[in-house]
Design a protein around this motif. Structure first.
Motif, PDB file in Angstrom:
ATOM      1  N   LYS A 347      -7.970  13.004   7.601  1.00 42.99           N
ATOM      2  CA  LYS A 347      -7.886  11.707   6.931  1.00 42.99           C
ATOM      3  C   LYS A 347      -8.706  11.696   5.643  1.00 42.99           C
ATOM      4  O   LYS A 347      -9.531  12.568   5.399  1.00 42.99           O
ATOM      5  CB  LYS A 347      -8.371  10.608   7.878  1.00 42.99           C
ATOM      6  CG  LYS A 347      -7.492  10.461   9.115  1.00 42.99           C
ATOM      7  CD  LYS A 347      -7.943   9.313   9.993  1.00 42.99           C
ATOM      8  CE  LYS A 347      -7.029   9.159  11.211  1.00 42.99           C
ATOM      9  NZ  LYS A 347      -7.453   8.049  12.080  1.00 42.99           N
ATOM     10  N   ILE A 473       6.931   9.698   8.283  1.00 41.11           N
ATOM     11  CA  ILE A 473       5.641   9.590   8.973  1.00 41.11           C
ATOM     12  C   ILE A 473       5.124  10.979   9.323  1.00 41.11           C
ATOM     13  O   ILE A 473       3.957  11.303   9.104  1.00 41.11           O
ATOM     14  CB  ILE A 473       5.774   8.720  10.240  1.00 41.11           C
ATOM     15  CG1 ILE A 473       6.039   7.256   9.858  1.00 41.11           C
ATOM     16  CG2 ILE A 473       4.516   8.816  11.100  1.00 41.11           C
ATOM     17  CD1 ILE A 473       6.424   6.375  11.035  1.00 41.11           C
ATOM     18  N   SER A 476       3.550  12.843   6.554  1.00 45.33           N
ATOM     19  CA  SER A 476       2.344  12.197   6.026  1.00 45.33           C
ATOM     20  C   SER A 476       2.592  11.457   4.722  1.00 45.33           C
ATOM     21  O   SER A 476       1.682  11.276   3.919  1.00 45.33           O
ATOM     22  CB  SER A 476       1.227  13.245   5.801  1.00 45.33           C
ATOM     23  OG  SER A 476       1.043  14.041   6.923  1.00 45.33           O
ATOM     24  N   SER A 479       2.816   5.573   6.657  1.00 37.74           N
ATOM     25  CA  SER A 479       2.272   5.271   7.982  1.00 37.74           C
ATOM     26  C   SER A 479       2.634   3.824   8.304  1.00 37.74           C
ATOM     27  O   SER A 479       2.976   3.044   7.411  1.00 37.74           O
ATOM     28  CB  SER A 479       0.754   5.464   8.018  1.00 37.74           C
ATOM     29  OG  SER A 479       0.111   4.590   7.106  1.00 37.74           O
ATOM     30  N   ILE A 480       2.583   3.488   9.578  1.00 40.18           N
ATOM     31  CA  ILE A 480       2.861   2.114   9.998  1.00 40.18           C
ATOM     32  C   ILE A 480       1.621   1.582  10.693  1.00 40.18           C
ATOM     33  O   ILE A 480       1.168   2.147  11.690  1.00 40.18           O
ATOM     34  CB  ILE A 480       4.081   2.053  10.927  1.00 40.18           C
ATOM     35  CG1 ILE A 480       5.323   2.512  10.173  1.00 40.18           C
ATOM     36  CG2 ILE A 480       4.278   0.637  11.460  1.00 40.18           C
ATOM     37  CD1 ILE A 480       6.568   2.607  11.021  1.00 40.18           C
ATOM     38  N   LYS A 481       1.056   0.524  10.142  1.00 38.19           N
ATOM     39  CA  LYS A 481      -0.156  -0.073  10.689  1.00 38.19           C
ATOM     40  C   LYS A 481       0.047  -1.569  10.841  1.00 38.19           C
ATOM     41  O   LYS A 481       0.423  -2.247   9.888  1.00 38.19           O
ATOM     42  CB  LYS A 481      -1.354   0.208   9.773  1.00 38.19           C
ATOM     43  CG  LYS A 481      -1.678   1.690   9.636  1.00 38.19           C
ATOM     44  CD  LYS A 481      -2.830   1.933   8.678  1.00 38.19           C
ATOM     45  CE  LYS A 481      -3.132   3.413   8.548  1.00 38.19           C
ATOM     46  NZ  LYS A 481      -4.200   3.679   7.558  1.00 38.19           N
ATOM     47  N   SER A 482      -0.222  -2.057  12.045  1.00 38.48           N
ATOM     48  CA  SER A 482      -0.088  -3.492  12.353  1.00 38.48           C
ATOM     49  C   SER A 482       1.282  -4.020  11.957  1.00 38.48           C
ATOM     50  O   SER A 482       1.406  -5.135  11.431  1.00 38.48           O
ATOM     51  CB  SER A 482      -1.195  -4.287  11.640  1.00 38.48           C
ATOM     52  OG  SER A 482      -2.463  -3.823  12.021  1.00 38.48           O
ATOM     53  N   THR A 484       3.248  -3.116   9.580  1.00 35.89           N
ATOM     54  CA  THR A 484       3.615  -3.021   8.170  1.00 35.89           C
ATOM     55  C   THR A 484       3.649  -1.555   7.727  1.00 35.89           C
ATOM     56  O   THR A 484       2.948  -0.717   8.283  1.00 35.89           O
ATOM     57  CB  THR A 484       2.637  -3.788   7.262  1.00 35.89           C
ATOM     58  OG1 THR A 484       1.329  -3.207   7.379  1.00 35.89           O
ATOM     59  CG2 THR A 484       2.576  -5.243   7.654  1.00 35.89           C
ATOM     60  N   GLN A 486       2.754   1.370   5.307  1.00 32.94           N
ATOM     61  CA  GLN A 486       1.685   1.684   4.360  1.00 32.94           C
ATOM     62  C   GLN A 486       1.943   3.042   3.719  1.00 32.94           C
ATOM     63  O   GLN A 486       2.562   3.928   4.300  1.00 32.94           O
ATOM     64  CB  GLN A 486       0.331   1.685   5.065  1.00 32.94           C
ATOM     65  CG  GLN A 486      -0.046   0.361   5.696  1.00 32.94           C
ATOM     66  CD  GLN A 486      -0.179  -0.763   4.681  1.00 32.94           C
ATOM     67  OE1 GLN A 486      -0.617  -0.544   3.549  1.00 32.94           O
ATOM     68  NE2 GLN A 486       0.199  -1.967   5.079  1.00 32.94           N
TER      69      GLN A 486
END
Length: 817
Positions: A347, A473, A476, A479-482, A484, A486
């Motif tokens: 990361k 995804i 890289s 990404s999917i966060k909450s 949504t 990203q």
């Protein structure tokens, strides 16, 4: 934090010898042969400088060497100094990973190990001087014993030249197992190395472990792989770091080159193995390494055939081996049967680490220039913790003044840095066409938006969205966060730059437009061949735009048109191309028209429009799946859904003049979501609801809605029912047919009576139901609510039967019951 310190190595080889025996023949020839190979060798007569303390200088030289060669000649043990060198060398072998090679020059190894002949004579003399049991004698004897047991060369009279060549080859081969250069400035590496070492479980030799380092380009995968390699490679019998596997292995011949490099680095052969084909190389790796404990790093892998040719299975290698891959493609690791417990996601640096790395590159220790904090923060905000970007921009800005920092940031907001962009673009170049299209749409339009909405829009544009998003995804890139989607800012800029490179000076030749001025330019011209596939215009403040009725009809490739926060100064309906797939214009002045030809529109979103009725063109839009006419305050009639047989979602929320629900909703085969929230005048609804695939029905806020329709057995998919604030007095007994019903919202249904509910039921929201009445099994539940007992207490006391335990939450106001 910098990487852990390692012993400083200056010399390749330290030569320990007794000068009177070998200085003018064997030693001189060996030294010159090493020198010709570029091997930096310490010999006391060559390296001791006048005035140095000989003892400390020699000991320091041993500590700073990679390899020590001890030439055991006949008189070696007669020198106390040679014996002290031998002791120091063997200590460094244990403590500093010094590699030691003995040369038995005209003596037998057993003479050295258990002192015999000349060695016994020498040690007897030392004992008479220092005492047989003195610490000094014990150390010397142990050093001779340990060194004499090492594998080395036996050189007899007359074969110096042949052995010197063999010694030089062996040393040159071993020097190939050197620590790798990692980076000029290391930040945040130590904690990551520790975590990765824990994952590698180095204490266990029971099996072979394969670990994947996964992350986007420029995130530091290679740096981390090199750092862990340097930290642990001496714990293995052989090791190999294969860099740039993607670049190197573009053909079978290049895979053969990698196989040869792997074998020769691990086996440390002075005579190189030659591999004739990939299949031969695969067999050689399995045959030669199956019982050898090895460390293998394959850096930047992007194809399963690379893994298959270089590290196909764990059983190719000996127990205790560790195989590390770095890749941008997570699915590649899955396909190679690496479980998620052994995938390490690399990361971005956190804020403090990013600031430290930027400082190291951008500000030299002697720099006197002061740079404002907001400019430094601007660079940090741009790079978002990406080490590659911090290094490139930090080095570029080093020594530059404030106005140059400011100008650079302004330039970067328009055109990405090429060095950074080229690395990031590798991930894009490896995508198939479907994934490239999705990626560019997301980069230009949809970053930060809700994933469900994106799936609808892009799925409507003939793209395979489920597999496409999954691949992005895994690579890289997103990404999917909450809920949504990203994307790293620099990856987004890379995607936008790919589109703008189609033609920077002519937006009409680009595939996607998102800037107000570019859209204005394109709409202003009488277009010939226009390349635009998608327009998404969303200015921060309300903007006026003049759209000629035929402005879009010549855009033969246009599939996606979204206009938000825009009003048209040109009055009258806009004509859209019949091949358009998604049209979204909140506040559109009127219903659009369409050019002749079969209409392919899938999504129609015209919330907050001033339309009163759905125009007759609607009946031609038979491919529609998603219709959003919410908040159209003037809309008085619902469209006929039989004209749109594929419709999945209809949103008419807050159409406050809508009185009647069209009877076509009752039997629609595909309808899944019907939203009539806030339709305060709605009072007429079909008597029977038979839309068998309906999942969610929103009637909350329909204050004049009094009678819920009857429900036949076929309505099996309904999961949620929203009736908050309606005037209904009872639910039909047939509600028990809703075998999938889980959630029901009845807040402020003041006159409601609840019948028996289906067994699938989980959540009941009944806040403010002042006259709540219950039938069937829910009588006991009513008592449970009013007394405020826990579910367990109510059940144990017999007030609630097992039937009611399916309800896990119930919300109400005690004073309203």
């Amino acid at each position: 934090m910098a990487s852990s310190s390692k012993p400083k190595r200056i010399y390749h080889v330290f030569l320990s010898f007794r000068g009177t025996d070998v200085r003018n023949n064997f030693l001189d020839h060996l030294y010159r042969a090493l020198d010709l190979k570029g091997i930096y060798t310490y010999v006391d007569s060559e390296e001791l400088k006048k005035g140095d303390q000989i003892a400390s200088a020699l000991m320091k030289a041993i500590e700073e060497s990679h390899i020590a060669v001890i030439i055991f000649s006949e008189d070696y043990a007669s020198s106390t100094w040679c014996l002290e060198e031998a002791v120091k060398i063997m200590e460094c072998k244990e403590e500093r990973d010094l590699k030691v090679f003995p040369v038995f020059y005209k003596v037998e190894p057993r003479e050295v190990r258990t002192p015999r002949e000349k060695y016994k004579e020498a040690m007897d003399k030392h004992e008479s001087k220092f005492g047989e049991n003195s610490e000094k004698m014990k150390r010397w004897k142990k050093a001779l014993l340990d060194a004499g047991n090492l594998s080395g060369w036996l050189v007899k009279e007359g074969d110096d030249s042949e052995h010197i060549q063999g010694i030089v080859k062996e040393i040159a081969t071993h020097l190939g197992r050197e620590p790798l250069h990692v980076a000029k400035h290391l930040v945040g590496i130590d904690s990551r190395v520790l975590k990765l070492k824990s994952m590698l479980n180095l204490e266990s030799n029971d099996c072979v472990l394969m670990v994947g380092l996964w992350g986007q380009g420029g995130i530091g995968k290679t740096t981390l792989a090199k750092a862990i390699y340097n930290d642990i490679f001496t714990q293995f019998e052989g090791s190999s770091f294969l860099a740039n596997v993607r670049e190197t292995s573009k053909g079978c011949k290049d895979l053969v080159t990698l196989q040869e490099k792997l074998l020769n680095e691990i086996l440390l052969r002075s005579q190189r193995l030659v591999v004739s084909s990939v299949d031969v190389g695969t067999n050689l790796i399995r045959e030669r390494l199956f019982c050898k404990k090895v460390l293998l790093v394959l850096d930047d892998v992007d194809d399963l055939r690379q893994l298959s040719a270089l590290a196909g299975e764990g059983k190719w290698f000996g127990n205790g081996s560790r195989i590390i891959f770095t890749t941008r493609d997570e699915h590649l690791l899955t396909a190679h049967k690496i479980d998620q417990d052994h995938v390490y996601e690399v990361k971005a640096l956190d804020n403090s680490e990013a600031h430290e790395l930027l400082t190291k590159h951008a500000f030299s220790t002697h720099q006197k220039l002061k740079i404002r904090a907001n400019l430094v923060d601007g660079v940090l905000n741009y790079t978002k913790g990406l080490p590659l970007a911090l290094e490139v921009l930090g080095s570029f800005l080093c020594g530059r003044r404030e106005h140059e920092w400011k100008s650079t940031l302004k330039k970067l907001s328009k055109i990405p840095n090429k060095s950074i962009n080229d690395v990031l673009k590798i991930s894009y170049d490896g995508l198939e066409e479907n994934e490239k299209e999705i990626f560019l749409h997301v980069a230009c339009f949809f970053k930060g938006q809700e994933i469900g909405y994106i799936k609808k829009v892009l799925g409507s544009c003939d793209l395979e969205i489920a597999i496409g998003l999954k691949i992005l995804i895994e690579r890289s890139l997103i990404s999917i966060k909450s809920g949504t989607l990203q994307m790293h800012d620099l990856i987004q800029l890379m995607g936008m730059d790919i589109v703008q490179q189609d033609c920077r000076d002519d937006p009409m030749r680009r595939s996607r437009l998102w800037l107000y001025d570019d859209v204005l330019d394109v709409l202003s011209y009488d277009m010939g061949d226009c390349a635009v596939k998608a327009i998404v215009l969303e200015p921060h403040e309300l903007k006026e735009i003049s759209i000629n009725p035929d402005a879009f009809t010549k855009m033969r490739r246009l599939k996606l048109l979204i206009l938000r926060n825009v009003y048209n100064s040109f009055q009258g309906p806009v004509c859209l191309p019949h091949w358009l797939r998604w049209f979204e214009w909140p506040g559109a002045p009127c219903f659009p028209e369409f050019s002749s030809g079969p209409k392919r529109l899938v999504g129609l979103c015209m919330s907050k429009s001033s339309i009163t009725i759905v125009a007759k063109q609607y009946k031609d839009l038979q491919q529609l799946k998603y219709v959003n006419l919410s908040d159209c305050k003037s809309l008085v009639s619902m469209p006929d859904l039989s004209c749109t047989p594929y419709l999945k979602e209809l949103d008419l929320a807050y159409c406050t003049n809508l009185v009647e629900a069209h009877e076509s909703i009752a039997k629609h085969d595909k309808l899944q979501i019907l939203r009539l929230t806030g339709c305060s005048e709605l009072s007429v609804f079909p008597d029977v609801l038979e839309s068998k695939h309906l999942r969610t029905l929103y009637l909350d806020g329909c204050t004049k809605f009094e009678r819920f329709p009857d429900i036949p057995n076929e309505l099996e998919d309904l999961e949620e029912l929203w009736l908050l604030g309606t005037a209904i007095k009872e639910l039909p007994p047939s509600i028990e047919n809703l075998v999938s019903l889980q959630n029901m919202f009845l807040d402020n249904c003041k006159n409601l009576e609840i019948p028996e509910l289906p067994p699938s039921f989980s959540y009941l929201y009944a806040e403010g139901c002042k006259s709540l009445k219950n039938n069937g099994d829910l009588t006991s539940l009513h008592h449970f609510v009013r007394r405020g007992l826990s579910m367990a207490d109510a059940y144990s006391s017999g007030q609630v039967d097992n039937r009611c335990l399916t309800i896990s939450k119930l919300f109400y106001l005690e004073e309203s019951c």
